[in-house]
Design a protein around this motif. Structure first.
Motif, PDB file in Angstrom:
ATOM      1  N   GLY A 215     -40.417  53.570  30.212  1.00 30.11           N
ATOM      2  CA  GLY A 215     -39.322  54.057  30.648  1.00 30.11           C
ATOM      3  C   GLY A 215     -38.854  53.344  32.138  1.00 30.11           C
ATOM      4  O   GLY A 215     -37.813  54.420  32.921  1.00 30.11           O
ATOM      5  N   ARG A 216     -39.159  52.130  32.311  1.00 31.75           N
ATOM      6  CA  ARG A 216     -38.889  51.328  33.787  1.00 31.75           C
ATOM      7  C   ARG A 216     -38.101  51.017  33.341  1.00 31.75           C
ATOM      8  O   ARG A 216     -37.989  49.885  31.534  1.00 31.75           O
ATOM      9  N   ILE A 217     -36.701  49.870  33.960  1.00 30.08           N
ATOM     10  CA  ILE A 217     -35.949  49.210  33.874  1.00 30.08           C
ATOM     11  C   ILE A 217     -36.356  48.129  33.768  1.00 30.08           C
ATOM     12  O   ILE A 217     -36.710  48.016  35.079  1.00 30.08           O
ATOM     13  N   ILE A 218     -36.677  47.391  33.156  1.00 26.70           N
ATOM     14  CA  ILE A 218     -37.728  45.498  33.975  1.00 26.70           C
ATOM     15  C   ILE A 218     -36.053  44.828  33.458  1.00 26.70           C
ATOM     16  O   ILE A 218     -36.350  44.417  32.521  1.00 26.70           O
ATOM     17  N   PRO A 219     -36.385  44.069  34.749  1.00 23.82           N
ATOM     18  CA  PRO A 219     -35.487  42.730  34.130  1.00 23.82           C
ATOM     19  C   PRO A 219     -36.567  42.242  33.645  1.00 23.82           C
ATOM     20  O   PRO A 219     -37.915  41.202  33.287  1.00 23.82           O
ATOM     21  N   VAL A 220     -35.751  40.947  32.932  1.00 24.36           N
ATOM     22  CA  VAL A 220     -37.080  39.686  32.111  1.00 24.36           C
ATOM     23  C   VAL A 220     -36.318  38.156  32.242  1.00 24.36           C
ATOM     24  O   VAL A 220     -35.159  38.702  31.759  1.00 24.36           O
ATOM     25  N   ILE A 221     -36.613  37.204  33.134  1.00 21.79           N
ATOM     26  CA  ILE A 221     -36.172  36.161  32.632  1.00 21.79           C
ATOM     27  C   ILE A 221     -36.662  34.992  31.579  1.00 21.79           C
ATOM     28  O   ILE A 221     -38.023  35.455  31.472  1.00 21.79           O
ATOM     29  N   ASP A 222     -36.267  34.111  31.251  1.00 23.43           N
ATOM     30  CA  ASP A 222     -36.653  33.413  30.581  1.00 23.43           C
ATOM     31  C   ASP A 222     -37.184  31.848  31.186  1.00 23.43           C
ATOM     32  O   ASP A 222     -36.525  30.885  31.742  1.00 23.43           O
ATOM     33  N   LEU A 223     -38.211  31.499  30.948  1.00 15.26           N
ATOM     34  CA  LEU A 223     -38.515  30.424  32.503  1.00 15.26           C
ATOM     35  C   LEU A 223     -38.552  29.467  31.356  1.00 15.26           C
ATOM     36  O   LEU A 223     -38.074  28.343  32.503  1.00 15.26           O
TER      37      LEU A 223
END
Lengths: 165, 710
Positions: A59-67
């Protein structure tokens, strides 16, 4: 007793150890919220390419980064070991794609040294130091604050630029 | 009483204090109009009395002393021992301001620190009757660094962005030759770091060199003091620069007091202030929790609904168990294989389960929409919370502008979502300000035009369908479309050719263009609010629209339409590539089916003629910069969106349907992205992006010429 404990806490740091482009990295366990399997990521237009998109974490929107992309490392294919490590730093929660997560270590702070000027192509500014583990493995300690904050800094600059238009 | 006990009641006290202060604010202004209204006076007295009691019981001595004195004055007024005068009203209002400051200090630090001697002395003077009412200058406008509502709001919104507000005091060399040139350089250099929102003396005077060697600016900027100091010091012939941060909530009063004192004292004072700011920050940790007052009846309803949900959960569990028993029983499968009759009877059992499953899911559907509605209502506040500070503001502004204004409010009880309420204040302040400054004429002018001496401003709020409408109407000079055109041409915002082609309403809408208002220019920093483009941005940020209707000579009416809530949105879901994108339904004009061959190219740009109107077309993937070429298809889905006067057709790969979605922010890390308003979670758990139509269209115009602008 309490002082004894404190002493230990001061001298040791618990690390979550993960692999990225054939190197071993570690981050302070206090910042790691959870580790989840790779999942579908919704792409966000007009973001830097290292921002893969967002996911729904209960239910939370979480940004994802590619290391890989963040550090300019060669890209790796997603496989069954790929994980998203959800880290939290000063109310910013971000998922980081890593090749695999291996273990949790307790490392004495004494065995951590300042980073050499360049490791595996990663700018030293993002590193806190290099830890030498018992079996002579080198664990590169990420400076999460730098990895996450610099983005904010830029964001702010952009906003100022827009504001001046 | 121990500290723990006190903190428990602090939230309640703050709520109560806010309520009473608001009531005082309103009623005191009313009292000026109706000085003989004893009922009103009684209401004011009661509010002050309640506040006094509450403050005393919480141990806030300063607040209770102040309210006590105020109460005495009110009591004398009530008893006819004192005659109400404008001065008394002014002092009462000033006391009220002081109360607000004390209350803010209580919220920030937990104690009612602040200086109240002056105002208490004023109140006591009134009581002893020793004051010469007429000769006393107005307190409100006297102070040096008095920030009005608009300026405070600018500072607050800047603070939200992480900017700081500073008071910059600059002393030029006494033998400086061209003072105005230095001033210009300072403004120019500062402009790149932030925004000057106030200048003392006024920029007009600065330009005419109508000042000594010293002037003060209020400046918002993301930079820190050192950088700003260096920037200003890089200009020659500057003797001294003193920058101090402005801290709105905390100790504004002290600043004022210090500003009044001599310059030498001022310096030490500002250093003290620095220390103060630091301590304030430390104490901030003990922040008072935000509370909301909810109708008990409403809570009961919510509880009932939740109760029904719990029952549904039990029923779902039952159905689940029933299914499990059926699936897992080996005998079941055996009978299924061997005996036809049993199959039938078992199937009928399945139907029963299916029926109850459907029933439960329907029921849950109904309950959740009831719940949604109730919770939304609990988040609703009467718009009076915003409106009630306006009578006071209008009174002050009218006084300053030398105009006579009758201000009427209708529909105070209209309820709006919390989030909308928080956002709508600023734009309304700007509109009211504009109406007072530019709309309403001076009394003499009005008389010469055969109008009433008093100008009228009406502020109205009401429900219309699924929207809230707020209108700000004045019977002033109105807006002349031709003048607007001329000004827009002069500013280079449109060409003369274009201007001739504009309709009346299009011409009026020019005032919403960024750069139209002169207010951002240094010649007019403190005067006019921040410009209509900001007003429109604010309103569009909360998915609202703003329109103008005006008759030159008769007056102007601004019509704002707002959605009931921001948290939940009716949207049209569409698919482009792999992504799902939601168009807010408020922006969608219509959806059409278009054959690819109907698309024409005008100046290298895709358009289609829809019912005689030329409609610019853009592939959504391209507009967002995700996919550049639309898939080859014979038929295209086009979503036509409208924003003020513009209409644009967005081509999408597929339409999914209309749905209510809950808006979630993308968070700080990603920040604001043009074209995207946020994200939402769909039924299957995947994430869809919500489009921000305004910035999407603006971005379009910015990237590829200005074709879409008209």
């Amino acid at each position: 007793m309490a002082t004894e404990k404190e002493k230990i806490a001061k001298e040791e740091i618990q690390l979550v150890v993960f692999r990225l482009a054939n190197e071993t990295y570690g981050v302070d366990i206090n910042h790691v919220q959870e580790i989840i399997r790779m999942q579908d990521i919704t792409e966000i237009p007009r973001t830097p390419d290292f921002i893969e998109g967002v996911i729904n974490l209960r239910g939370r929107i979480i940004p994802v980064i590619d290391l890989h992309k963040r550090f300019g490392l060669p890209e790796a294919e997603t496989n069954s070991n790929t994980r998203i490590m959800v880290v939290e730093l000063e109310k910013v929660t971000v998922g980081m794609i890593v090749d695999s997560v291996s273990e949790v270590l307790r490392m004495p702070t004494t065995s951590i040294e300042p980073p050499p000027s360049m490791i595996n192509g990663i700018d030293v500014a993002y590193l806190k130091g290099v830890g030498k583990w018992e079996d002579n493995r080198l664990i590169i300690l990420l400076d999460l604050e730098r990895v996450l904050k610099e983005r904010e800094q830029r964001q702010l600059e952009q906003e100022v630029a827009v504001g001046e238009d | 009483m121990s500290d723990l006990d006190m903190s428990q009641y602090l939230g309640v006290f703050i709520d109560e204090a806010e309520e009473q202060i608001q009531q005082l604010d309103e009623t005191i202004v009313q009292l000026e109009k109706k000085p003989d209204d004893l009922g009103l006076l009684n209401t004011i007295f009661r509010a002050a009395h309640t506040l006094k009691g509450a403050a005393a019981s919480m141990g806030f001595d300063k607040l209770s002393t102040l309210t006590h004195r105020m109460e005495n004055v009110l009591d004398n007024l009530r008893a006819g021992k004192l005659l109400l005068s404008e001065y008394i009203i002014d002092i009462l209002l000033a006391s009220l301001d002081k109360m607000k400051d004390l209350k803010e200090n209580i919220i920030a630090t937990g104690t009612d620190q602040g200086e109240i001697d002056n105002i208490v002395a004023d109140l006591e003077n009134i009581l002893s009757g020793s004051i010469d009412n007429v000769s006393q200058p107005q307190k409100i406008t006297q102070d040096n660094l008095e920030l009005d509502e608009v300026e405070k709001n600018v500072i607050r919104s800047a603070e939200v962005k992480g900017y700081n507000a500073y008071e910059i005091k600059i002393v030029l060399e006494p033998d400086c030759q061209m003072k105005s040139a230095r001033v210009y350089l300072i403004f120019n250099n500062l402009k790149e770091q932030g925004e000057v929102i106030k200048s003392i003396p006024h920029t007009r005077d600065l330009e005419k060199e109508n000042f000594d060697d010293t002037f003060t600016l209020v400046f918002v900027s993301p930079e820190d003091i050192d950088i700003l100091t260096n920037i200003i010091k890089s200009i020659s012939e500057i003797k001294e620069v003193k920058i101090t941060p402005i801290h709105l909530e905390g100790n504004k009063e002290e600043n004022k007091e210090q500003d009044k004192k001599e310059e030498a004292v001022y310096k030490t004072g500002s250093e003290q202030k620095d220390d103060k700011v630091k301590t304030d920050k430390k104490v901030k940790g003990l922040k008072v929790r935000q509370t909301v007052r909810v109708d008990v009846q409403r809570l009961e309803t919510l509880m009932n609904l939740v109760g029904e949900l719990v029952i549904d959960r039990t029923r779902l569990l039952d159905i689940g168990n029933g299914l499990k028993v059926r699936m897992n029983t080996k005998e079941y499968f055996k009978t299924l294989n061997n005996d036809g009759n049993n199959i039938k009877s078992d199937l009928s059992g399945n139907e029963d389960l299916l029926d109850s499953l459907e029933e439960v899911s329907l029921h849950i559907g109904r309950i959740t929409s009831d719940l949604q509605e109730e919770i939304m209502k609990a988040r609703m506040f009467p718009i009076d919370q915003v409106f009630n500070r306006f009578p006071r503001m209008v009174r002050n502004l009218a006084q300053k502008a030398g105009k006579e204004i009758e201000f009427n409010i209708e529909g105070r009880e209209t309820e709006l979502d919390r989030t909308v309420i928080e956002e709508i204040g600023d734009p309304l302040i700007h509109l009211l300000r504009n109406a007072i400054d530019h709309g309403i004429e001076t009394p003499e002018e009005r008389l010469s035009k055969g109008k009433d001496r008093k100008g009228k401003i009406n502020l109205k709020a009401y429900h219309q369908e699924n929207q809230i409408v707020i209108t700000v109407e004045d019977d002033g000079a109105g807006i002349d479309a031709e003048k607007i055109k001329a000004k827009a041409i002069e500013k280079g915002l449109i060409s003369t050719d274009n201007a001739d082609r504009l309709s009346q309403s299009e011409a009026l809408n020019l005032i919403f263009l960024p750069g139209f208002s002169t207010s951002r220019k240094i010649t007019d920093v403190s005067g006019r609010g921040v410009g209509m483009d900001i007003v429109r941005n604010h309103i569009e940020k909360i998915n609202g629209t703003i329109d103008i209707s005006t008759t030159p000579g008769k007056g102007t009416c601004f019509i704002i339409k707002l959605p009931l809530t921001l948290a939940i949105n009716h949207s049209l879901l569409t698919r482009v590539g792999k992504g799902v994108y939601a168009f807010p339904l408020t922006n969608v004009v219509e959806i059409i089916d278009l054959k690819t061959i109907e698309i024409q190219k005008v100046q290298g740009r895709q358009v289609a003629v829809v019912r005689g109107r030329v409609l610019p077309l853009v592939y959504l993937g391209q507009a967002l910069g995700v996919i550049n070429t639309p898939p080859e298809k014979e038929n295209l889905f086009v979503v036509i969106v409208g924003l003020v006067e513009k209409q644009v057709g967005f081509i999408v790969d597929n339409l999914i349907g209309e749905q209510e979605i809950v808006i979630k922010s993308l968070g700080n890390f990603i920040g604001k992205i043009s074209g995207i308003a946020g994200a939402t979670i769909l039924g299957d758990g995947s994430v869809a992006l919500i489009l921000d139509i305004q910035s999407l269209i603006n971005h379009l115009g910015g990237e590829s010429g200005r074709d879409f602008d008209n």
